[in-house]
Write an enzyme that holds these catalytic residues in place. Structure first.
Site, PDB file in Angstrom:
ATOM      1  N   ASP A  91       0.797  -1.235   0.000  1.00  0.00           N
ATOM      2  CA  ASP A  91       0.000   0.000   0.000  1.00  0.00           C
ATOM      3  C   ASP A  91       0.825   1.279   0.000  1.00  0.00           C
ATOM      4  OD1 ASP A  91       0.726  -0.939   2.601  1.00  0.00           O
ATOM      5  OD2 ASP A  91      -0.699   0.443   3.538  1.00  0.00           O
ATOM      6  N   GLU A 147      -0.658  -2.125   4.998  1.00  0.00           N
ATOM      7  CA  GLU A 147       0.260  -2.161   6.152  1.00  0.00           C
ATOM      8  C   GLU A 147       0.151  -0.903   7.006  1.00  0.00           C
ATOM      9  OE1 GLU A 147       3.234  -1.454   8.821  1.00  0.00           O
ATOM     10  OE2 GLU A 147       3.184  -0.252   7.010  1.00  0.00           O
TER      11      GLU A 147
HETATM   12 ZN   LIG Z   1       5.236   3.528   6.358  1.00  0.00          ZN
HETATM   13 ZN   LIG Z   2       6.482   0.836   5.428  1.00  0.00          ZN
END
Ligand SMILES: [Zn+2]
Ligand SMILES: [Zn+2]
Length: 398
Positions: A91, A147
């Site tokens: 991401d 994440e």
């Molecule tokens: Zn980051």
């Molecule tokens: Zn990262």
């Protein structure tokens, strides 16, 4: 004599390096936020399937896994000892890029400002390098969504990515380390990340008559101050922790004592004992401070990520491998940061190791999560070779 770094870079042929950079730049131009990584996942799934990996899409909503099921492998390569998970996060961040390059983000408000585009490029290049090898039958690649705080690792774990997994490895391109160096730790590498908000409430009143009300602004200021004594006086000096108030909102006019002030902040810690103690200490400090000021304060506290804690033996494997490839003097085996990572979800459940690959551009200051973030792309080649050797070593030893 070429240096260890030059030798290592020479191990990725020119054509492969060009593709590696091209992949990273393509993803950089087309960043996708948490749980929206459909283009990125589509590219990954296609390339993995083309290379002969058994892919599963829609993992944890937008993730992809790839298991080695190569026929040329001997049975010893597909023994029952469990798979080795290699994780790459996909991401981008909600930021508008400020650099002007040939690969600047084409999407306003979205940018790969953490290097996850590079992680995807590294993992794809490695999957293609290892396709067909005996050891590949021990591997499972995970291209993980979300994440950056949205719970992608948890979603993937809930979707079964750890089933049959014996150990997990992952890397992060890291601009706080120079090119050609690696950072790892035999224990906690990254901190637990908590988020809190505090609502301070009072009767409100006239700015000229403080004695007829209770002052929420003064109470909020005292709370900010009092919170700082927690780390200074209540956490062992041998442990590390952070309590930061990041925002204060309250009031609407110069002559009004407001009835509400809202504070938000983050707390960080490395050990479960400290992480467990912090919310109770914060609760006690704000309640007591609010009471003394005649107002009330309500705490909302959320633990986002646990600390990212490496298994000592798996960390040793990474330290030895990195030392062999880059020279032991280029491996910092005691690095720690109070940043967080949801790789912790996997390392909580299986032994493994997360580590940093130095990617700082030589001439520029480009911190992670900054709109001017960029990497030295040679770090991509280092990432491929290092993760390759770690995976092969793990397949041999574990
Ligand atoms: Zn980051
Ligand atoms: Zn990262």
């Amino acid at each position: 004599m070429p240096t260890a770094l030059e030798k290592l870079l020479g191990e990725i042929p020119g054509e492969e390096f060009r593709r590696l950079v091209e992949t990273r730049r393509d993803l950089h131009r087309h960043p996708e936020l948490a749980f929206e990584e459909t283009r990125t996942a589509g590219i990954a799934a296609r390339r993995l399937a083309d290379a002969g990996w058994a892919t599963r899409e829609g993992v944890g909503k937008t993730g992809v896994t790839a298991d080695g099921i190569f026929e040329s492998a001997t049975t010893s390569g597909s023994s029952q000892t469990g798979r080795i998970l290699l994780r790459a996060d996909m991401d981008a961040l909600p930021l508008t890029e400020e650099t002007q390059t040939a690969y600047t983000s084409t999407v306003p408000g979205k940018m790969h400002a953490c290097g996850h585009d590079g992680h995807v490029a590294i993992a794809l290049s490695l999957a293609e390098r290892l396709a067909g090898k005996t050891e590949a039958n021990r591997l499972r690649f995970l291209f993980q969504p979300a994440e950056e705080g949205a719970g992608g690792a948890e979603a993937c774990a809930a979707d079964g990515v750890l089933e049959g997994v014996a150990t997990a490895f992952g890397l992060h391109l890291w601009n706080q380390l120079p090119l050609g160096t690696v950072g790892v730790n035999r224990g906690a590498l990254m901190a637990a990340v908590d988020e809190f908000s505090i609502e301070v409430t009072g009767p409100g009143g006239h700015g000229a008559s403080p004695h007829e009300t209770f002052d929420t602004i003064l109470a909020a200021a005292r709370i900010v101050d009092a919170l700082q004594s927690i780390v200074a006086r209540e956490i062992s000096p041998l442990d590390a922790a952070v309590v930061t108030v990041g925002s204060i909102q309250g009031g609407s006019s110069f002559n009004i004592i407001p009835s509400q002030v809202r504070l938000t902040g983050t707390a960080r810690s490395f050990t479960e004992a400290v992480g467990h103690a912090l919310p109770k200490k914060i609760e006690r400090v704000i309640a007591g401070t609010a009471q003394a000021a005649g107002v009330s304060a309500k705490l909302n506290y959320r633990r986002l990520n646990r600390a990212t804690v490496n298994n000592p033996a798996m960390a040793e494997l990474v330290i030895e491998t990195a030392g062999r490839l880059l020279g032991p003097e280029n491996v910092d085996s005691e690095i720690r940061t109070l940043g967080g990572e949801d790789m912790s979800v996997f390392l909580d459940r299986v032994p493994g190791c997360f580590f940093f690959v130095g990617s700082a551009p030589a001439d520029r200051h480009r911190p992670h999560h900054s709109p001017r973030f960029d990497i030295d792309e040679r770090a991509l080649a280092i990432g491929v070779r290092l993760l390759e050797e770690v995976a092969l070593e793990a397949a041999r030893k574990i």
